[in-house]
Write a protein that holds these residues in place. Structure first.
Motif, short mmCIF file in Angstrom:
data_model
loop_
_atom_site.label_atom_id
_atom_site.label_comp_id
_atom_site.label_asym_id
_atom_site.label_seq_id
_atom_site.Cartn_x
_atom_site.Cartn_y
_atom_site.Cartn_z
N THR A 52 -27.12 27.61 -24.73
CA THR A 52 -27.96 26.59 -24.11
C THR A 52 -27.52 26.28 -22.68
OG1 THR A 52 -26.62 24.87 -25.12
CG2 THR A 52 -28.62 25.51 -26.29
N ALA A 53 -26.24 26.45 -22.39
CA ALA A 53 -25.73 26.17 -21.04
C ALA A 53 -26.33 27.12 -20.00
CB ALA A 53 -24.21 26.28 -21.01
N ALA A 54 -26.81 28.26 -20.43
CA ALA A 54 -27.40 29.24 -19.50
C ALA A 54 -28.80 28.83 -19.04
CB ALA A 54 -27.45 30.62 -20.15
N PHE A 55 -29.45 27.95 -19.77
CA PHE A 55 -30.82 27.57 -19.46
C PHE A 55 -30.95 27.06 -18.02
CE2 PHE A 55 -34.49 24.77 -19.26
CZ PHE A 55 -35.47 25.50 -19.92
N ALA A 56 -30.05 26.18 -17.60
CA ALA A 56 -30.14 25.59 -16.26
C ALA A 56 -29.95 26.64 -15.16
CB ALA A 56 -29.10 24.48 -16.10
N PHE A 57 -29.04 27.58 -15.38
CA PHE A 57 -28.80 28.62 -14.37
C PHE A 57 -30.03 29.53 -14.26
CE2 PHE A 57 -24.55 27.32 -15.57
CZ PHE A 57 -23.96 27.14 -14.32
N ILE A 58 -30.62 29.86 -15.38
CA ILE A 58 -31.82 30.70 -15.36
C ILE A 58 -32.97 29.92 -14.70
CG2 ILE A 58 -33.54 31.87 -16.79
CD1 ILE A 58 -31.23 32.45 -18.77
N ALA A 59 -33.10 28.64 -15.05
CA ALA A 59 -34.17 27.82 -14.47
C ALA A 59 -34.06 27.77 -12.94
CB ALA A 59 -34.14 26.41 -15.06
N ASP A 60 -32.84 27.69 -12.45
CA ASP A 60 -32.63 27.60 -10.99
C ASP A 60 -32.88 28.93 -10.28
OD1 ASP A 60 -31.95 24.95 -11.12
OD2 ASP A 60 -29.78 25.31 -11.02
N GLN A 61 -32.59 30.03 -10.94
CA GLN A 61 -32.56 31.32 -10.23
C GLN A 61 -33.69 32.28 -10.59
OE1 GLN A 61 -28.53 33.07 -10.12
NE2 GLN A 61 -27.86 31.13 -11.06
#
Length: 129
Positions: A36-45
């Motif tokens: 779930t922590a990867a969601f924000a990085f994917i959302a940004d990039q």
């Protein structure tokens, strides 16, 4: 977010998996993070523009990203990416099922710890099958 010192560039496949479907000349590519922590990085990039760039060689048309935070996933809809679609193209195996592999090769910048926790999550999923 993590400090810049422990950030690394990795292919998207290191932190997420994808599923693809097609209808006519349109493809859906779902991106599902292992953690779930990867969601924000994917959302940004992983923007619609970045996805369009990855498929530029296929003369892709409009690309729309749908965020699905309740599922912890993303859905990208790519128009005119299948060279006419299954019935309209003479190409072999150029259809939706194989397109997530192109998306999985897009680089993202994430903390090294996230890559390691995604690997552990992926190994847990593999062993449960």
């Amino acid at each position: 977010m993590s400090s810049e010192t422990n950030m690394i560039d990795v292919p998207l496949r290191e932190i997420a998996h994808g599923r693809t479907g097609d209808k006519g000349d349109r493809a859906n590519i779902s991106i599902i993070p292992y953690e779930t922590a990867a969601f924000a990085f994917i959302a940004d990039q992983l923007t619609a523009a970045k996805m369009r760039d990855a498929f530029a060689h296929r003369d892709v048309g409009k690309v729309v990203r749908y965020d699905l935070p309740e599922l912890g996933a993303f859905n990208f809809v790519l128009d005119n990416v299948l060279q006419g679609g299954v019935n309209g193209s003479l190409n072999l195996d150029g259809h939706g099922k194989s397109l997530s592999f192109i998306a999985m090769s897009i680089n993202v910048r994430v903390p090294a710890e996230l890559v390691e926790s995604a690997r552990k999550a992926r190994m847990t999923e593999d062993s449960s099958v």
